[in-house]
Design a protein around this motif. Structure first.
Motif, PDB file in Angstrom:
ATOM      1  N   VAL A 194      -7.231   2.930  10.696  1.00 20.41           N
ATOM      2  CA  VAL A 194      -5.697   3.767   9.413  1.00 20.41           C
ATOM      3  C   VAL A 194      -4.653   2.878   8.915  1.00 20.41           C
ATOM      4  O   VAL A 194      -4.181   1.379   9.159  1.00 20.41           O
ATOM      5  CB  VAL A 194      -4.564   4.278   9.429  1.00 20.41           C
ATOM      6  N   ASP A 195      -5.389   2.203   6.875  1.00 19.79           N
ATOM      7  CA  ASP A 195      -4.834   1.539   6.071  1.00 19.79           C
ATOM      8  C   ASP A 195      -3.397   2.156   5.199  1.00 19.79           C
ATOM      9  O   ASP A 195      -4.284   2.447   4.020  1.00 19.79           O
ATOM     10  CB  ASP A 195      -5.460   0.428   5.873  1.00 19.79           C
ATOM     11  N   GLY A 196      -2.409   1.889   4.883  1.00 21.30           N
ATOM     12  CA  GLY A 196      -1.671   2.377   3.896  1.00 21.30           C
ATOM     13  C   GLY A 196      -1.284   3.982   4.646  1.00 21.30           C
ATOM     14  O   GLY A 196      -2.384   4.889   5.031  1.00 21.30           O
ATOM     15  N   PRO A 197      -0.642   4.817   3.754  1.00 21.82           N
ATOM     16  CA  PRO A 197      -0.857   6.043   3.910  1.00 21.82           C
ATOM     17  C   PRO A 197      -2.139   6.473   3.075  1.00 21.82           C
ATOM     18  O   PRO A 197      -2.627   6.459   1.801  1.00 21.82           O
ATOM     19  CB  PRO A 197       0.581   6.518   1.891  1.00 21.82           C
ATOM     20  N   THR A 198      -2.244   7.934   3.616  1.00 24.13           N
ATOM     21  CA  THR A 198      -3.556   7.978   3.688  1.00 24.13           C
ATOM     22  C   THR A 198      -3.575   9.742   3.484  1.00 24.13           C
ATOM     23  O   THR A 198      -2.185  10.697   3.102  1.00 24.13           O
ATOM     24  CB  THR A 198      -4.247   8.357   4.800  1.00 24.13           C
ATOM     25  N   PRO A 199      -4.478  10.110   2.335  1.00 24.92           N
ATOM     26  CA  PRO A 199      -5.074  11.671   1.898  1.00 24.92           C
ATOM     27  C   PRO A 199      -4.189  12.825   3.407  1.00 24.92           C
ATOM     28  O   PRO A 199      -4.317  12.372   3.817  1.00 24.92           O
ATOM     29  CB  PRO A 199      -5.632  11.933   1.443  1.00 24.92           C
TER      30      PRO A 199
ATOM     31  N   ASN B 274      -0.384  11.750  -0.837  1.00 22.61           N
ATOM     32  CA  ASN B 274      -0.396  11.002   0.188  1.00 22.61           C
ATOM     33  C   ASN B 274       0.859  10.889   0.677  1.00 22.61           C
ATOM     34  O   ASN B 274       1.546  11.183   1.186  1.00 22.61           O
ATOM     35  CB  ASN B 274      -0.425   9.734  -0.488  1.00 22.61           C
ATOM     36  N   ARG B 275      -0.105  10.659   2.408  1.00 20.06           N
ATOM     37  CA  ARG B 275       1.144  10.877   4.257  1.00 20.06           C
ATOM     38  C   ARG B 275       2.404   9.989   3.618  1.00 20.06           C
ATOM     39  O   ARG B 275       1.642   9.282   3.227  1.00 20.06           O
ATOM     40  CB  ARG B 275       0.261  10.866   4.553  1.00 20.06           C
TER      41      ARG B 275
ATOM     42  N   VAL C  99      -1.700  21.426  -1.214  1.00 21.32           N
ATOM     43  CA  VAL C  99      -1.720  21.002  -2.270  1.00 21.32           C
ATOM     44  C   VAL C  99      -2.373  19.639  -1.790  1.00 21.32           C
ATOM     45  O   VAL C  99      -2.319  19.134  -0.534  1.00 21.32           O
ATOM     46  CB  VAL C  99      -0.143  20.521  -2.989  1.00 21.32           C
ATOM     47  N   GLU C 100      -2.363  18.153  -2.254  1.00 23.33           N
ATOM     48  CA  GLU C 100      -3.232  17.437  -1.659  1.00 23.33           C
ATOM     49  C   GLU C 100      -1.876  16.122  -2.316  1.00 23.33           C
ATOM     50  O   GLU C 100      -2.058  16.228  -3.241  1.00 23.33           O
ATOM     51  CB  GLU C 100      -4.336  17.012  -2.037  1.00 23.33           C
TER      52      GLU C 100
ATOM     53  N   THR D 193      -2.486  10.668  13.448  1.00 27.43           N
ATOM     54  CA  THR D 193      -3.147  10.695  12.314  1.00 27.43           C
ATOM     55  C   THR D 193      -3.546  11.124  10.848  1.00 27.43           C
ATOM     56  O   THR D 193      -3.271  10.152   9.958  1.00 27.43           O
ATOM     57  CB  THR D 193      -3.591   8.648  12.141  1.00 27.43           C
ATOM     58  N   THR D 194      -3.951  12.443  10.738  1.00 32.14           N
ATOM     59  CA  THR D 194      -4.555  13.208  10.315  1.00 32.14           C
ATOM     60  C   THR D 194      -4.140  14.862   9.817  1.00 32.14           C
ATOM     61  O   THR D 194      -3.270  14.836   8.646  1.00 32.14           O
ATOM     62  CB  THR D 194      -6.573  13.644  10.284  1.00 32.14           C
ATOM     63  N   LEU D 195      -3.136  15.377  10.568  1.00 28.28           N
ATOM     64  CA  LEU D 195      -2.597  16.421  10.184  1.00 28.28           C
ATOM     65  C   LEU D 195      -1.219  16.331   9.894  1.00 28.28           C
ATOM     66  O   LEU D 195      -1.178  16.990   8.880  1.00 28.28           O
ATOM     67  CB  LEU D 195      -2.900  17.793  11.098  1.00 28.28           C
TER      68      LEU D 195
ATOM     69  N   ARG E 275       0.822  -1.612   0.162  1.00 28.67           N
ATOM     70  CA  ARG E 275      -0.372   0.159   0.309  1.00 28.67           C
ATOM     71  C   ARG E 275       0.967   1.197   0.089  1.00 28.67           C
ATOM     72  O   ARG E 275       0.210   2.342  -0.057  1.00 28.67           O
ATOM     73  CB  ARG E 275      -0.621  -0.642   1.071  1.00 28.67           C
TER      74      ARG E 275
ATOM     75  N   MET F 107      -3.308  17.224   2.906  1.00 28.49           N
ATOM     76  CA  MET F 107      -3.322  18.719   2.397  1.00 28.49           C
ATOM     77  C   MET F 107      -2.188  19.473   3.083  1.00 28.49           C
ATOM     78  O   MET F 107      -2.130  19.338   4.494  1.00 28.49           O
ATOM     79  CB  MET F 107      -4.590  19.084   2.629  1.00 28.49           C
TER      80      MET F 107
END
Lengths: 204, 720
Positions: B269-274, B287-288, B284-285, B224-226, B74, B276
């Motif tokens: 959380v599964d793998g790198p997620t978007p 994947n982390r 910009v957006e 896990t978001t910012l 992933r 911004m």
């Protein structure tokens, strides 16, 4: 909006596990977890309920997701701005305004009777910040999409969870780290308001 | 650095703020936990979790390979770290590669275990804990005292001091909501500005490489978001096969941990997620970056250890601490390491080395209360025993324990004389009834808060020849009486009553003179070899009289004789079968008598009268599962009426030699027990264990309550 699953009812739901009869448990447990729960007949009634609860917070800025997938929500979001409230629904606008927005409106895929949890598909960044950063989070869910327990919920998630971000939201953000006194809204929302729509095909 | 554990314990016992918080919590937790399980079959849920985790550890390499492959597929990077140093090197490397200046963390016990924060500070990287409790604790430079409630030892005013220190402004201690909002504002800026987020994981799913995080505050969701980089630090023990297996953890962890049906947030959380972020003023957006560090640090060795692999069944709910009578008195800090309580002793032994384990393994008294709540059904006291055995094998038995035990073992007659002589020095002038009120000089600590019983002038072995003359002719069964040390030397009167009750049931009672201590005290300190010697001596002695049944009025002896002996010789072709046959004959007194009463139609409720209450011994209730039989016997005894006390099965604080070695902890436990007995209005506290009888009897006497303590054999013999 990117999602773990584009169509949960069709691709993820397992027959026999999803049933409106688990609503009563869901409502009781979500309420016990300090969520405000409202069941409404259709989206028209949902819009009225939304406007009613928003009055208390008089939001200046709202960020909202789920309109692209749901025309009924899209309509509601556009009407919310009629009184001059700023409503942001584009992803970069959401990112820009997430730290200052007063209210976030988002969606959930289904509910869990045993715990009063909402199962949320938060693959997209905008869905996550919308449900976490503002002080108030309003969530729309289909009142018929309920499962009995956490075991059923994980079976359904397991069927489609191949990549991304999902999970349960059960009541608002809370802590008891000071003297074990329950306090709400420590990092995430202080209020979680659930609007469950009984007849999604009803009014637009 | 050598620690003075007794001194640390003393200071914790004098910390009134902590004492108040812990005692309120200990009082409320069991009921709140049960309430959260209403309508659920707890035992079935526990068994499902145990099975799933026990199976996972059997296939741990396979799971780890699958998990790694799925994270990589992933787009995540996986690093397998042997120990903390490797984790730190790797992290500093990726921080430098990615220009990381600010890090936010969400509850990761593993990072505490390897002292991760220090390496960031050394490299000028700002690191902040984001869990409110951990954030406050970190400001104060303290360590969490509990895995789930890190700041439970503090009150609001102490918390406010930490806010003031961090924010440089006045913070009113009485206003908790204000503090919460201050923390929200302060930490929100940390989340928004962080380059990297580090989380632990409550589970890692092999089939899709996802990790799960269970929190209430929502900090894990923000971590896990910012930030644009997510680092997961996960131990091998967290791996599970499938997404649906997560339910087996999730139905127990929140209920046992915080008495909630579900925490506010359960995030997978599964793998790198978007993510911004603004690049040159424009959003910009992308994947982390995701890095998953699989931490070994002793875990893989444990996975292949036939006994210790059971620690993989731990989900870090900390319920074992919440019900531990020692933890709820002394708090988490005296355990010295990040993981406290019984499970903490084990984890520390496995992850930080057995030398670190030895000191605070003493603080498990083997009461087994934790085994009744542990979601993964880990036999925590047994694992501690096993680690003690290994420690003694490596370092030898403490000399004091060994020489003392050799005396008991080798010449019981001589030992009795020694006891009598030692006792008589201080005994005569201070004796009150059957108790010693005070002991001179260095023994003084032992009699503080508790009177000690006098040594019987004539031991049970001295009395047996006369008693055996009263055996019935045409006996129904031949009973070999195993007295155990306490009944032999201290409660010889009770021993006599045991014989009388058995004889009244038509039993022939014999007392093989070559019997000695059951061996529990020496097995308890981990000396299995000396314990085996005691076992062989007893098996030989009792076999020699060819009994139908072996009865003992001490539940600890009963447990040792009927269960431990078989385990001791499990691999011995000669002694193995012999021990097994022996063990099958051993019976605890009250359950044997209840069975005979029933067979003879005597186990019927009798007319009540004087109030008596019953105290369950830890070994009898949770070791042997016997608690209904003594109550049935009390009900069948004319002239008495059973009234239950609060927490009737909570340890009285004696726990073998623990009560003597750590009297500062033992006495508060005893005081609580005495209070609960007093509250029933009973005139007698009935017990079925000589150790509890010594402790409770001593406490009741010390406080001049006028309440008597009686062994169930004493109560029954009175009415014969």
């Amino acid at each position: 909006m990117e999602k773990v699953c584009e169509n949960w009812p069709e691709k993820a739901f397992i027959s026999g596990l999803v049933d409106a009869k688990y609503w009563t448990d869901f409502e009781a447990n979500a309420t016990a977890a300090a969520a405000q729960v409202y069941k409404v007949a259709d989206y028209a009634a949902g819009e009225a309920k939304l406007k009613e609860v928003l009055k208390e917070y008089a939001p200046k800025e709202i960020i909202a997701v789920g309109g692209d997938e749901n025309p009924a929500l899209k309509g509601i979001y556009s009407r919310l701005s009629e009184d001059g409230t700023k409503v942001y629904t584009e992803k970069f606008d959401i990112a820009e305004h997430a730290p200052s927005a007063d209210v976030g409106i988002s969606t959930a895929e289904f509910g869990v009777g045993e715990s009063g949890s909402l199962v949320v598909d938060n693959y997209s960044y905008e869905a996550r910040v919308t449900s976490m950063l503002p002080f108030v989070n309003v969530v729309f869910v289909n009142a018929n999409y309920m499962v009995e327990n956490i075991t059923s919920a994980c079976q359904i998630i397991g069927k489609v969870f191949q990549k991304g971000y999902c999970g349960f939201v059960t009541g608002p953000s809370r802590t008891a780290d000071i003297e074990r006194v329950l306090s709400l809204g420590v990092h995430g929302p202080n209020k979680l308001i659930i609007i469950a729509v009984e007849n999604e095909g009803g009014a637009k | 650095m050598a620690r003075d554990l007794k001194k640390e314990i003393k200071s914790k016992l004098q910390d009134n703020i902590m004492q108040d918080a812990l005692s309120r919590f200990a009082d409320q937790y069991p009921g709140s936990r049960l309430k959260s399980y209403a309508g659920q079959d707890i035992e079935e849920l526990r068994e499902n979790l145990r099975c799933m985790k026990a199976d996972a550890v059997e296939h741990i390499e396979e799971l780890a390979d699958k998990f790694e492959a799925n994270v990589k597929a992933r787009g995540g990077e996986v690093f397998r770290a042997k120990d903390g140093d490797e984790v730190k090197k790797f992290l500093i490397k990726i921080c430098k590669e990615n220009g990381v200046k600010r890090v936010v963390k969400s509850k990761s016990m593993a990072s505490e275990e390897i002292h991760l924060n220090e390496c960031f500070t050394e490299n000028d990287i700002r690191v902040k804990e984001t869990d409110l409790g951990e954030w406050m604790i970190a400001i104060a430079g303290q360590k969490p005292s509990h895995m789930v409630m890190p700041a439970i030892h503090l009150n609001r005013y102490q918390c406010a001091e930490m806010f003031e220190k961090e924010l440089n402004e006045e913070v009113p201690g009485e206003d908790i909501p204000y503090m919460i909002q201050k923390a929200r504002q302060t930490l929100r800026q940390e989340f928004l500005q962080a380059d990297m987020g580090i989380t632990g994981a409550n589970f890692g799913i092999a089939e899709n490489g996802a990790i799960g995080l269970v929190t209430n505050e929502g900090n894990a969701r923000l971590v896990t978001t910012l930030p644009r980089i997510h680092v997961v630090l996960i131990g091998y023990e967290k791996l599970i096969p499938k997404t649906e297996d997560a339910a087996k953890i999730l139905r127990l962890l929140p209920r046992n941990g915080t008495c909630q049906k579900m925490t506010s947030y359960m995030t997978m959380v599964d793998g790198p997620t978007p993510v911004m972020y603004k690049k040159d003023g424009k959003w910009v957006e992308e994947n982390r970056k995701q890095y998953v560090i699989l931490l070994d640090n002793g875990r893989l060795e444990a996975a292949h250890d036939p006994v210790m692999k059971q620690v993989y069944q731990c989900v870090r709910c900390a319920s074992c601490l919440n019900v531990c009578p020692i933890w709820t008195l002394v708090g988490g800090h005296v355990y010295g390491h990040i993981y406290s309580g019984g499970i903490g002793a084990i984890l520390t032994g496995l992850l930080n080395g057995i030398e670190n384990f030895s000191q605070f393994s003493d603080l498990c008294i083997g009461c087994r209360t934790c085994t009744t709540v542990c979601p993964g059904k880990i036999p925590i006291p047994d694992l501690i025993d096993e680690l003690r055995n290994r420690y003694v094998k490596k370092h030898g038995t403490p000399t004091m324990d060994k020489s003392f035990f050799d005396n008991v073992l080798n010449d019981r007659g001589l030992f009795h004389k020694l006891l009598l002589k030692a006792g008589s020095v201080g005994q005569a002038p201070f004796k009150s009834g059957k108790f010693i009120r005070h002991l001179p000089l260095f023994f003084a600590g032992m009699t503080k808060g508790r009177s000690l019983p006098t040594i019987a002038e004539r031991s049970i072995r001295d009395r047996m020849p006369a008693l055996e003359k009263k055996n019935p002719s045409n006996a129904k069964k031949k009973v070999a009486f195993f007295s155990g040390c306490n009944t032999d030397f201290v409660f010889a009167d009770t021993g006599e009553n045991v014989v009388k009750v058995l004889q009244s049931l038509g039993m022939e009672v014999v007392y093989p003179m070559a019997q000695s201590c059951c061996g529990k005290p020496i097995l308890g300190v981990g000396d299995r070899e000396t314990g085996k010697k005691a076992a062989m001596r007893n098996i030989e002695a009792l076999e020699s009289v060819k009994p139908d049944v072996i009865v003992t009025s001490c539940p600890t002896c009963a447990e040792t004789l009927s269960e431990t002996y078989e385990k001791l010789f499990a691999d011995d072709p000669v002694w193995g079968p012999r021990a097994k046959a022996f063990c099958a004959k051993v019976r605890e007194f009250s359950s044997f008598v209840a069975e005979e009463y029933k067979a003879q139609g005597k186990l019927l409720p009798a007319a009540g009268g004087e109030k008596v209450t019953f105290h369950d011994s830890c070994h009898m209730k949770r070791g042997l599962g016997i608690y209904e039989e003594p109550r049935a016997l009390i009900d069948a005894t004319p002239g008495v009426e059973l009234v239950e006390m609060k927490n009737c099965d909570k340890c009285c604080g004696m726990a073998g030699s623990f009560g003597m070695k750590y009297s500062e902890v033992s006495i508060p436990m005893l005081e609580e027990k005495v209070q609960n007995i007093k509250n029933t209005g009973a005139t007698t506290c009935v017990v079925a264990c000589p150790s509890c009888m010594m402790q409770i009897g001593g406490g009741l006497d010390n406080q001049n309550t006028g309440i008597k303590v009686k062994h169930i054999a004493d109560l029954l013999a009175e009415k014969l």
